[in-house]
Design a protein around this motif. Structure first.
Motif, mmCIF file in Angstrom:
data_model
loop_
_atom_site.group_PDB
_atom_site.id
_atom_site.type_symbol
_atom_site.label_atom_id
_atom_site.label_comp_id
_atom_site.label_asym_id
_atom_site.label_seq_id
_atom_site.Cartn_x
_atom_site.Cartn_y
_atom_site.Cartn_z
ATOM 1 N N PHE A 287 -5.088 25.686 30.850
ATOM 2 C CA PHE A 287 -3.832 25.474 31.556
ATOM 3 C C PHE A 287 -4.066 25.704 33.042
ATOM 4 O O PHE A 287 -5.107 26.224 33.456
ATOM 5 C CB PHE A 287 -2.748 26.432 31.046
ATOM 6 N N THR A 288 -3.111 25.302 33.852
ATOM 7 C CA THR A 288 -3.170 25.583 35.282
ATOM 8 C C THR A 288 -1.962 26.425 35.667
ATOM 9 O O THR A 288 -0.881 26.291 35.094
ATOM 10 C CB THR A 288 -3.174 24.294 36.128
ATOM 11 N N SER A 289 -2.157 27.305 36.615
ATOM 12 C CA SER A 289 -1.062 28.125 37.132
ATOM 13 C C SER A 289 -0.901 27.821 38.613
ATOM 14 O O SER A 289 -1.882 27.767 39.358
ATOM 15 C CB SER A 289 -1.354 29.612 36.921
ATOM 16 N N SER A 290 0.325 27.591 39.031
ATOM 17 C CA SER A 290 0.587 27.247 40.426
ATOM 18 C C SER A 290 2.040 27.600 40.739
ATOM 19 O O SER A 290 2.636 28.445 40.077
ATOM 20 C CB SER A 290 0.303 25.755 40.668
ATOM 21 N N LEU A 291 2.609 26.927 41.745
ATOM 22 C CA LEU A 291 3.977 27.209 42.158
ATOM 23 C C LEU A 291 4.843 25.963 42.050
ATOM 24 O O LEU A 291 4.387 24.854 42.328
ATOM 25 C CB LEU A 291 4.017 27.724 43.599
ATOM 26 N N ALA A 292 6.075 26.169 41.635
ATOM 27 C CA ALA A 292 7.087 25.117 41.674
ATOM 28 C C ALA A 292 8.054 25.475 42.801
ATOM 29 O O ALA A 292 8.642 26.560 42.804
ATOM 30 C CB ALA A 292 7.825 25.027 40.341
ATOM 31 N N TRP A 293 8.190 24.563 43.767
ATOM 32 C CA TRP A 293 9.096 24.794 44.891
ATOM 33 C C TRP A 293 10.482 24.284 44.524
ATOM 34 O O TRP A 293 10.630 23.221 43.924
ATOM 35 C CB TRP A 293 8.568 24.103 46.144
ATOM 36 N N ARG A 294 11.505 25.041 44.916
ATOM 37 C CA ARG A 294 12.874 24.757 44.494
ATOM 38 C C ARG A 294 13.788 24.617 45.706
ATOM 39 O O ARG A 294 13.570 25.256 46.736
ATOM 40 C CB ARG A 294 13.383 25.889 43.594
ATOM 41 N N GLY A 295 14.814 23.774 45.560
ATOM 42 C CA GLY A 295 15.751 23.639 46.667
ATOM 43 C C GLY A 295 16.985 22.849 46.291
ATOM 44 O O GLY A 295 17.099 22.290 45.194
ATOM 45 N N LYS A 296 17.914 22.795 47.237
ATOM 46 C CA LYS A 296 19.127 21.990 47.106
ATOM 47 C C LYS A 296 19.360 21.314 48.445
ATOM 48 O O LYS A 296 19.591 21.981 49.458
ATOM 49 C CB LYS A 296 20.330 22.853 46.740
ATOM 50 N N GLY A 297 19.280 19.975 48.453
ATOM 51 C CA GLY A 297 19.392 19.246 49.705
ATOM 52 C C GLY A 297 18.348 19.737 50.689
ATOM 53 O O GLY A 297 17.161 19.788 50.392
ATOM 54 N N GLY A 298 18.779 20.142 51.879
ATOM 55 C CA GLY A 298 17.856 20.666 52.879
ATOM 56 C C GLY A 298 17.627 22.158 52.773
ATOM 57 O O GLY A 298 16.922 22.742 53.607
ATOM 58 N N GLU B 85 18.329 14.522 53.382
ATOM 59 C CA GLU B 85 19.468 14.201 54.244
ATOM 60 C C GLU B 85 20.495 13.353 53.507
ATOM 61 O O GLU B 85 21.706 13.532 53.675
ATOM 62 C CB GLU B 85 18.970 13.467 55.493
ATOM 63 N N GLN B 86 20.005 12.442 52.657
ATOM 64 C CA GLN B 86 20.904 11.539 51.943
ATOM 65 C C GLN B 86 21.538 12.191 50.716
ATOM 66 O O GLN B 86 22.571 11.725 50.230
ATOM 67 C CB GLN B 86 20.138 10.285 51.518
ATOM 68 N N HIS B 87 20.917 13.265 50.203
ATOM 69 C CA HIS B 87 21.415 13.916 48.986
ATOM 70 C C HIS B 87 21.567 15.421 49.231
ATOM 71 O O HIS B 87 20.818 16.237 48.679
ATOM 72 C CB HIS B 87 20.466 13.671 47.811
ATOM 73 N N PRO B 88 22.532 15.816 50.047
ATOM 74 C CA PRO B 88 22.677 17.233 50.391
ATOM 75 C C PRO B 88 23.077 18.113 49.213
ATOM 76 O O PRO B 88 22.881 19.331 49.260
ATOM 77 C CB PRO B 88 23.768 17.222 51.468
ATOM 78 N N ASP B 89 23.623 17.522 48.139
ATOM 79 C CA ASP B 89 24.065 18.312 46.987
ATOM 80 C C ASP B 89 23.097 18.219 45.806
ATOM 81 O O ASP B 89 23.374 18.767 44.733
ATOM 82 C CB ASP B 89 25.452 17.847 46.530
#
Length: 351
Positions: free
Chosen positions: A211-222, A285-289
Motif C-alpha cells: 500500500f502507499t501512505s500519503s496525504l489527501a488535501w481537503r477544501g471547500k471552494g477557495g 472561483e467558479q464553485h465556491p460552495d
C-alpha cells in the motif's frame, strides 16, 4: 534415561561450550551459510496456532516453527531461489483457515536437555505478510521464532507497531503463554475471522502490506481545510472518518459497527476530485460552495507492516430510499479508515 511425551519442541544452545541465550539470526550474518552454529535440545513446550497443535521447536528458550509446516495450517508458503549474489527468499502469506486442520500428535522424544539435532547459518531471508522475520536453518528446514513473529517490531520508518492498538504485531499475530501447561498460543488475523475495534466486531477480509501512505488535501471552494492521512491499496483510497465527515451530511456516523450515511437532495454531487481538474484556481472561483479532495499518489509501496482490511457495513438513506451495502475499510493504528467508494454510493461525487 526416562523418556517424556513432548510436542516435538527443541531447544538450541549455541556451540560456545556453554548454554547461551538465543542469538538473533542477524548475529550470524557473516557466518557462511551451512555452518553449524548450535545444537537442538528436547523440551516439553507445545505450540498451538489458531486452536491447532503444530510441530514446534525451541531456539534458546524461544518457541519456533518450520515454515513448510505452515502450509497445512492456512498459509501460502512460496520459495524464490537466489541469484548467485543474494540468497533465496521464503514468503509466507496468511490465508483463510482450511476446513480441516492437521491432527498433529506430539511424538515421544528424548528427555529435556538431550541433543536431538543442529542449527545452521543461512543466507535465506524470510518475509511473513511482507514483514521481514529473522530465520534459522534447522537441518535443511527454515524456522522462525514465534516471539519475532508476534513482537511489537518498531524497526520501520513509522517507528510504531501499527497493529498494537488492536493487540497484534506488525505481521498480524498475537502470542500468549500458558505457564502452567507450557503452551505457547498464536492467534492470526486472517480472512473470515472477527476483529474487535472499539467494542465492535468486524469481519477480516485479508491483510495487505502493498500500500502507499500519503496525504489527501481537503477544501471547500477557495478555502483550504487542511490535509489528512490517505492510504491507497490498488485503486482504492482509504480516508479517516474526519475526512468523510468533512462533508455536510444529514447523518454520518459509525455506530454499532455500521456506517450510517444520510443525504438530502441539496447534498448530492457536491464533492470533486481535484486530481482530475486541469485549472484548479478557476474551478475554486467558479464553485465556491463545492467541497474537494486532492489525492497524492507516491510511487513506492510500503511493506513495513501488514494492515487488516475489513468488511464495513454501510446504511445509506437518500431521498426517501434506503440501501444496505458493504465497503472495504482498514484498521490503521486502531482507527477505522473508510474506502472513498462510499462517496460514489451516496451520490456525492460531482461530474
Amino acid at each position: 534415561m526416562k523418556k517424556a511425551w513432548t510436542a516435538l519442541v527443541l531447544t538450541v544452545t549455541l556451540s560456545l561450550g556453554l548454554a547461551a541465550p538465543a542469538a538473533a539470526a542477524g548475529s550470524f550474518a557473516d557466518v557462511p551459510a551451512g555452518t553449524k552454529i548450535g545444537n537442538l535440545y528436547a523440551t516439553d513446550i507445545a505450540a498451538v496456532w489458531d486452536g491447532a497443535v503444530v510441530p514446534s521447536y525451541n531456539i534458546g528458550g524461544r518457541t519456533a516453527v518450520v515454515l513448510q509446516d505452515l502450509a497445512d495450517y492456512g498459509f501460502l508458503v512460496e520459495w524464490t531461489p537466489g541469484d548467485g549474489v543474494n540468497g533465496g527468499r521464503v514468503s509466507v502469506t496468511t490465508q483463510a483457515l482450511p476446513e480441516t486442520l492437521p491432527s498433529y500428535t506430539p511424538e515421544e522424544t528424548a528427555a529435556s536437555g538431550t541433543v536431538v539435532g543442529s542449527i545452521y547459518a543461512t543466507d535465506i531471508s524470510v518475509e511473513v505478510n511482507g514483514v521481514p522475520i529473522p530465520a534459522f536453518n534447522i537441518g535443511g528446514h527454515m524456522a522462525i521464532c514465534l516471539d519475532s513473529l508476534c513482537s511489537s517490531d518498531l524497526d520501520n520508518r513509522f517507528g510504531v507497531n501499527i497493529n498494537g492498538n488492536i493487540g497484534y504485531s506488525n505481521a498480524g499475530f498475537r502470542l500468549s503463554w500458558d505457564g502452567e501447561r507450557h503452551i505457547a498460543s498464536v492467534t492470526s488475523l486472517r480472512p473470515g475471522t472477527k476483529l474487535t475495534v472499539d467494542g465492535q466486531d468486524y469481519s477480516v477480509d485479508g491483510l495487505h502490506n502493498r500500500f502507499t501512505s500519503s496525504l489527501a488535501w481537503r477544501g471547500k471552494g477557495g478555502q483550504d481545510l487542511g490535509s489528512d492521512l490517505q492510504i491507497t491499496i490498488g485503486e482504492e483510497n482509504f480516508l479517516s472518518m474526519d475526512t468523510v465527515q468533512m462533508l455536510p451530511w444529514e447523518r454520518c456516523e459509525l455506530e454499532g459497527g455500521t456506517l450510517y450515511l444520510e443525504t438530502s437532495s441539496a447534498q448530492k454531487h457536491d464533492l470533486y476530485d481535484m486530481t482530475s481538474i486541469e485549472d484548479i484556481d478557476a474551478f475554486k472561483e467558479q464553485h465556491p460552495d463545492a467541497y474537494w479532495l486532492a489525492f497524492s499518489f507516491p510511487k513506492t509501496d510500503t511493506n513495513f507492516f501488514a494492515i487488516p482490511v475489513i468488511q464495513l457495513p454501510v446504511h445509506i438513506q437518500q431521498e426517501g430510499q434506503e440501501q444496505e451495502t458493504v465497503v472495504h475499510g482498514i484498521v490503521w493504528d486502531g482507527e477505522i479508515m473508510v474506502s472513498d467508494e462510499v462517496f460514489r454510493l451516496a451520490g456525492r461525487w460531482g461530474a
